[in-house]
Design a protein around this motif. Structure first.
Motif, PDB file in Angstrom:
ATOM      1  N   GLU A 273     -24.051 -14.165 -21.583  1.00 22.02           N
ATOM      2  CA  GLU A 273     -25.340 -14.376 -22.252  1.00 22.02           C
ATOM      3  C   GLU A 273     -25.405 -15.760 -22.881  1.00 22.02           C
ATOM      4  O   GLU A 273     -26.440 -16.442 -22.810  1.00 22.02           O
ATOM      5  CB  GLU A 273     -25.541 -13.291 -23.312  1.00 22.02           C
ATOM      6  N   ASN A 276     -25.794 -18.401 -20.063  1.00 27.51           N
ATOM      7  CA  ASN A 276     -27.135 -18.289 -19.489  1.00 27.51           C
ATOM      8  C   ASN A 276     -28.178 -18.910 -20.409  1.00 27.51           C
ATOM      9  O   ASN A 276     -29.114 -19.582 -19.958  1.00 27.51           O
ATOM     10  CB  ASN A 276     -27.484 -16.822 -19.230  1.00 27.51           C
ATOM     11  N   ARG A 277     -28.006 -18.702 -21.706  1.00 25.77           N
ATOM     12  CA  ARG A 277     -28.942 -19.274 -22.676  1.00 25.77           C
ATOM     13  C   ARG A 277     -28.869 -20.796 -22.672  1.00 25.77           C
ATOM     14  O   ARG A 277     -29.895 -21.489 -22.751  1.00 25.77           O
ATOM     15  CB  ARG A 277     -28.640 -18.687 -24.059  1.00 25.77           C
ATOM     16  N   GLU A 280     -30.724 -22.025 -19.628  1.00 25.10           N
ATOM     17  CA  GLU A 280     -32.175 -21.928 -19.810  1.00 25.10           C
ATOM     18  C   GLU A 280     -32.695 -23.023 -20.732  1.00 25.10           C
ATOM     19  O   GLU A 280     -33.816 -23.524 -20.557  1.00 25.10           O
ATOM     20  CB  GLU A 280     -32.530 -20.549 -20.364  1.00 25.10           C
ATOM     21  N   GLN A 281     -31.899 -23.414 -21.700  1.00 22.98           N
ATOM     22  CA  GLN A 281     -32.276 -24.489 -22.620  1.00 22.98           C
ATOM     23  C   GLN A 281     -31.984 -25.872 -22.048  1.00 22.98           C
ATOM     24  O   GLN A 281     -32.215 -26.880 -22.713  1.00 22.98           O
ATOM     25  CB  GLN A 281     -31.536 -24.308 -23.954  1.00 22.98           C
ATOM     26  N   GLN A 295     -25.359 -19.166 -13.466  1.00 18.41           N
ATOM     27  CA  GLN A 295     -26.265 -18.335 -14.268  1.00 18.41           C
ATOM     28  C   GLN A 295     -26.153 -16.909 -13.733  1.00 18.41           C
ATOM     29  O   GLN A 295     -26.805 -16.520 -12.767  1.00 18.41           O
ATOM     30  CB  GLN A 295     -27.705 -18.839 -14.198  1.00 18.41           C
ATOM     31  N   LYS A 354     -28.935  -9.848 -24.325  1.00 15.84           N
ATOM     32  CA  LYS A 354     -28.972 -10.167 -25.752  1.00 15.84           C
ATOM     33  C   LYS A 354     -28.905  -8.894 -26.588  1.00 15.84           C
ATOM     34  O   LYS A 354     -28.165  -8.813 -27.570  1.00 15.84           O
ATOM     35  CB  LYS A 354     -30.241 -10.941 -26.085  1.00 15.84           C
TER      36      LYS A 354
END
Length: 362
Positions: A273, A276-277, A280-281, A295, A354
């Motif tokens: 997680e 992956n975050r 994404e950012q 990812q 999450k």
């Protein structure tokens, strides 16, 4: 932590369904006789045919299912894999055709506590309270190896290009040990399923191993540098949630085992997680190169939610009728997963990572 994350993440009608249109890695958890649920899941996935298995990770009973699946796929494809799994679980049941000593050992593979109805209860109870496996089994006799070798051609399996990982715990260092496909043997599967209160540590190349579930149940991160797919399908048989608070000794020990054997998986999901975050950012690059990160899309089929009747006590039941019930539940759960989430595979995670991994506050 950064070094670990860099190593792990870098880089219609049934008859008309296209076969193998999406690829997944399978991560098979251990959990006693509830491994028959995993048998059912695999049976339906193989029959359905829309998912191609690229890699397999297994621990304890999950390791047994992993090698049965891989051996069958290597020998003759999905149909042979279904047959091999079915034959093994039939032989492992109380009604199977095993000799008495092999039966006693197999019973313990699929149990976390001795069954009071078993004729060997007093003997097994003495093991856990007063004697270690080194006291009662000085010759280190373990017929489980014969049972596993009866069903799996390990030499052929080691030559299979499919990625396979089996997890065990290094007794002396306390670290997780991952056995890749080229090293997998009957001894490796025994090591992954070695409950230390019941079996002597399994020695491989001079190193002693216990059950892999303590540190990796199952492991996910080895996939991320070895397979092209970014999808991982976890077959989880130790439920995260129990509505009923345990009160008896058996229930308490069973719930502690469930929590303990899920902890490493939660840690890996937390790391997934987090990365992956970051992707994404756009704080880290997404890709398969040396300085890029995967990812990972996580999917899960879980025994949880099928009723409180499936508890630590049912991990002790190894009659074929119980195995068959768990198989049917696994088939149903796999069918529901495909109906609900097949379109998610290759696109997005089908679980809320999450919500899964973060601690409760306040």
């Amino acid at each position: 932590m950064i070094e670990f994350l860099s190593r792990a993440f870098g880089g219609g009608d049934k008859k008309d369904r296209p076969r193998g249109t999406k690829h997944v890695n399978l991560a098979l958890q251990g959990g006693g006789a509830h491994g028959a649920f995993t048998w059912g899941v695999l049976d339906h996935l193989l029959e359905d045919g829309r998912l191609t298995v690229e890699g397999i990770s297994g621990t304890s009973a999950g390791a047994v299912n992993a090698v049965m699946l891989a051996d069958g796929l290597k020998r003759g494809g999905p149909d042979e894999a279904r047959k091999r799994l079915a034959d093994f679980w039939r032989a492992a049941s109380v009604g199977g055709d095993l000799p008495p000593l092999q039966r006693a050992v197999t019973d313990r593979l699929f149990s976390l506590l001795p069954n009071q109805d078993s004729p060997t209860f007093d003997w097994l109870n003495a093991w856990s309270k007063y004697l270690s496996p080194y006291d009662v089994n000085p010759l280190n006799i373990n017929p489980l190896k014969d049972l596993i070798e009866r069903f799996v051609d390990f030499e052929a399996l080691r030559a299979d290009p499919r990625v396979i990982f089996i997890a065990a715990t290094n007794v002396q260092t306390g670290r997780l040990h991952i056995f890749p496909r080229e090293q997998i043997s009957a001894e490796v599967v025994m090591a992954s399923a070695c409950l230390p209160a019941v079996f002597r540590a399994v020695e491989i190349d001079g190193v002693s191993y216990w059950d892999g579930g303590y540190l990796g149940n199952p492991v996910l991160y080895p996939f991320f540098r070895t397979t092209s797919t970014e999808d991982v399908l976890i077959v989880q048989i130790n439920p995260l949630v129990r509505k009923k608070v345990p009160t008896s000794t058996r229930e308490i020990v069973g719930r502690v085992n469930e929590i303990t054997f899920n902890s490493s998986l939660i840690g890996e999901l937390r790391a997934i997680e987090f990365v992956n975050r970051l992707i994404e950012q756009k704080r880290v690059p997404h890709g398969t190169g040396p300085d890029e990160y995967r990812q990972i899309k996580v999917h899960r089929i879980v025994l949880e939610g099928l009723g409180e009747r499936f508890s630590s006590a049912t991990k002790l039941r190894n009659d074929y009728e119980s195995f068959e019930l768990l198989r049917k539940l696994g088939q149903r759960s796999a069918r529901r997963f495909l109906d609900a989430h097949y379109d998610d595979v290759g696109v997005r995670s089908s679980i809320d990572l999450k919500a899964e991994v973060y601690s409760e506050w306040g």
